[in-house]
Design a protein around this motif. Sequence first.
Motif, PDB file in Angstrom:
ATOM      1  N   ARG A 186       0.839  -1.202   0.000  1.00  0.00           N
ATOM      2  CA  ARG A 186       0.000   0.000   0.000  1.00  0.00           C
ATOM      3  C   ARG A 186       0.871   1.248   0.000  1.00  0.00           C
ATOM      4  O   ARG A 186       1.970   1.233   0.569  1.00  0.00           O
ATOM      5  N   PRO A 187       0.385   2.345  -0.613  1.00  0.00           N
ATOM      6  CA  PRO A 187       1.185   3.573  -0.608  1.00  0.00           C
ATOM      7  C   PRO A 187       1.374   4.107   0.820  1.00  0.00           C
ATOM      8  O   PRO A 187       0.421   4.123   1.599  1.00  0.00           O
ATOM      9  N   ALA A 188       2.608   4.514   1.147  1.00  0.00           N
ATOM     10  CA  ALA A 188       2.875   5.036   2.492  1.00  0.00           C
ATOM     11  C   ALA A 188       2.237   6.414   2.671  1.00  0.00           C
ATOM     12  O   ALA A 188       1.846   6.791   3.769  1.00  0.00           O
ATOM     13  N   TYR A 189       2.145   7.149   1.559  1.00  0.00           N
ATOM     14  CA  TYR A 189       1.613   8.513   1.638  1.00  0.00           C
ATOM     15  C   TYR A 189       0.676   8.694   0.449  1.00  0.00           C
ATOM     16  O   TYR A 189       1.125   8.700  -0.702  1.00  0.00           O
ATOM     17  N   SER A 190      -0.632   8.812   0.731  1.00  0.00           N
ATOM     18  CA  SER A 190      -1.535   8.949  -0.421  1.00  0.00           C
ATOM     19  C   SER A 190      -2.521  10.092  -0.198  1.00  0.00           C
ATOM     20  O   SER A 190      -3.709   9.954  -0.467  1.00  0.00           O
ATOM     21  N   VAL A 191      -1.987  11.207   0.273  1.00  0.00           N
ATOM     22  CA  VAL A 191      -2.818  12.402   0.430  1.00  0.00           C
ATOM     23  C   VAL A 191      -3.023  13.021  -0.957  1.00  0.00           C
ATOM     24  O   VAL A 191      -2.069  13.171  -1.715  1.00  0.00           O
ATOM     25  N   LEU A 192      -4.274  13.354  -1.271  1.00  0.00           N
ATOM     26  CA  LEU A 192      -4.588  13.935  -2.583  1.00  0.00           C
ATOM     27  C   LEU A 192      -4.730  15.454  -2.466  1.00  0.00           C
ATOM     28  O   LEU A 192      -5.356  15.961  -1.517  1.00  0.00           O
ATOM     29  N   ASP A 193      -4.165  16.167  -3.428  1.00  0.00           N
ATOM     30  CA  ASP A 193      -4.257  17.635  -3.478  1.00  0.00           C
ATOM     31  C   ASP A 193      -5.659  18.009  -3.975  1.00  0.00           C
ATOM     32  O   ASP A 193      -6.093  17.529  -5.023  1.00  0.00           O
ATOM     33  N   LYS A 194      -6.347  18.892  -3.240  1.00  0.00           N
ATOM     34  CA  LYS A 194      -7.736  19.226  -3.573  1.00  0.00           C
ATOM     35  C   LYS A 194      -7.900  20.645  -4.112  1.00  0.00           C
ATOM     36  O   LYS A 194      -9.011  21.159  -4.169  1.00  0.00           O
ATOM     37  N   THR A 195      -6.786  21.278  -4.502  1.00  0.00           N
ATOM     38  CA  THR A 195      -6.865  22.666  -4.975  1.00  0.00           C
ATOM     39  C   THR A 195      -7.906  22.819  -6.088  1.00  0.00           C
ATOM     40  O   THR A 195      -8.733  23.737  -6.072  1.00  0.00           O
ATOM     41  N   LYS A 196      -7.872  21.894  -7.053  1.00  0.00           N
ATOM     42  CA  LYS A 196      -8.746  22.015  -8.229  1.00  0.00           C
ATOM     43  C   LYS A 196     -10.215  21.845  -7.838  1.00  0.00           C
ATOM     44  O   LYS A 196     -11.076  22.640  -8.248  1.00  0.00           O
ATOM     45  N   ILE A 197     -10.507  20.862  -7.013  1.00  0.00           N
ATOM     46  CA  ILE A 197     -11.923  20.613  -6.690  1.00  0.00           C
ATOM     47  C   ILE A 197     -12.457  21.648  -5.697  1.00  0.00           C
ATOM     48  O   ILE A 197     -13.634  22.012  -5.751  1.00  0.00           O
ATOM     49  N   ARG A 198     -11.587  22.185  -4.838  1.00  0.00           N
ATOM     50  CA  ARG A 198     -12.044  23.259  -3.924  1.00  0.00           C
ATOM     51  C   ARG A 198     -12.576  24.430  -4.742  1.00  0.00           C
ATOM     52  O   ARG A 198     -13.625  24.992  -4.426  1.00  0.00           O
ATOM     53  N   ALA A 199     -11.832  24.792  -5.785  1.00  0.00           N
ATOM     54  CA  ALA A 199     -12.239  25.922  -6.637  1.00  0.00           C
ATOM     55  C   ALA A 199     -13.547  25.605  -7.348  1.00  0.00           C
ATOM     56  O   ALA A 199     -14.431  26.461  -7.468  1.00  0.00           O
TER      57      ALA A 199
END
Length: 287
Positions: A252-265
């Motif tokens: 499993r990926p150790a770090y899988s935080v997704l960037d939400k800049t696009k969907i926040r906008a």
Amino acid sequence: MKVLVTGGDGQLGTELCRRLEAVGHAAIAFTQKDADFTQADLLRASIAAQRADWVINCAAHTQVDKAESEPELAFAINRDGARAVAEAVASYGGRLLHLSTDFIFDGTQSHPYRETDAPHPLGVYGQSKWEGEQAVCAVLPDALIVRTAWVHGAHGHNFVKTMLRLAAERDELNVVDDQIGTPSWTGDIAAALITLMEQNAQGCYHFTNEGVASWYDFAVAIIDEARALGFPIKVQRVNPIPSSAYPTPARRPAYSVLDKTKIRAALGRPIPHWRESLVTMLRELQP
Ligand SMILES: NC(=O)c1ccc[n+]([C@@H]2O[C@H](COP(=O)([O-])OP(=O)(O)OC[C@H]3O[C@@H](n4cnc5c(N)ncnc54)[C@H](OP(=O)(O)O)[C@@H]3O)[C@@H](O)[C@H]2O)c1
């Protein structure tokens, strides 16, 4: 709008159908009985026959460990089935929203993954989902793809329900603390998907709740919040352990935080923090 939801009895599909109906859309929940993703011809025909304005593809082989020992089935559902859904939608000129996952990334980054970052799946599930995305986009370049992560909700099986069961049975629990991501509630995911659909969006978006946590952090929060809400909790100690002490068939990926800049906008409203939405989810399950 008329919206067909595949995986209509899964975690996300169930919540999505409920919310679509609540805001005035006509939701058609397709289950494996209506259309088996391993039967591409029948799948195409049954989806095309509905001529829905939108198809939201929530059906997937989601058992990450099992996928390692049955790769043919995982690729048949997550890649070939997704392609067949796209072909059906293309045949009558509808729109497709396809769900994907943080597991397309290898987790070696130390900052949140953007939509444009290069996928590099670690296992069969992630690879089959990544190839599914590519198959969908090859057929329908205007498809809307939403990647999410660490999904939990009142319907179906998930980490929250497993922790509640174990915390009621055991005195002590061990939970891995070296995999970092963001728990995401089906209610918030469904609301975001509906907004994007109503905006007629296309392209790829990342959506999770706000904040980050390890599975250990998440387990401690589940137990603390559940205890405060009056769930039967027996557990006294939760121990953080490394993934190496809890071997699984799939890496499993150790770090899988997704960037939400696009969907926040795109959404134009705040996304709830994962802990706030955990409490909302627990209230739905409250004894
Ligand atoms: N769960 C997560 O943590 C997570 C994380 C990131 C992304 N996602 C993605 O989000 C989407 C929804 O996930 P979820 O958590 O709601 O999944 P889920 O609860 O496991 O539901 C999956 C759905 O797919 C259906 N399905 C499985 N095999 C099928 C087949 N051969 N033919 C037709 N339908 C079949 C299941 O039907 P049965 O009940 O009949 O098997 C179920 O309705 C998926 O695309 C998944 O990859 C999930």
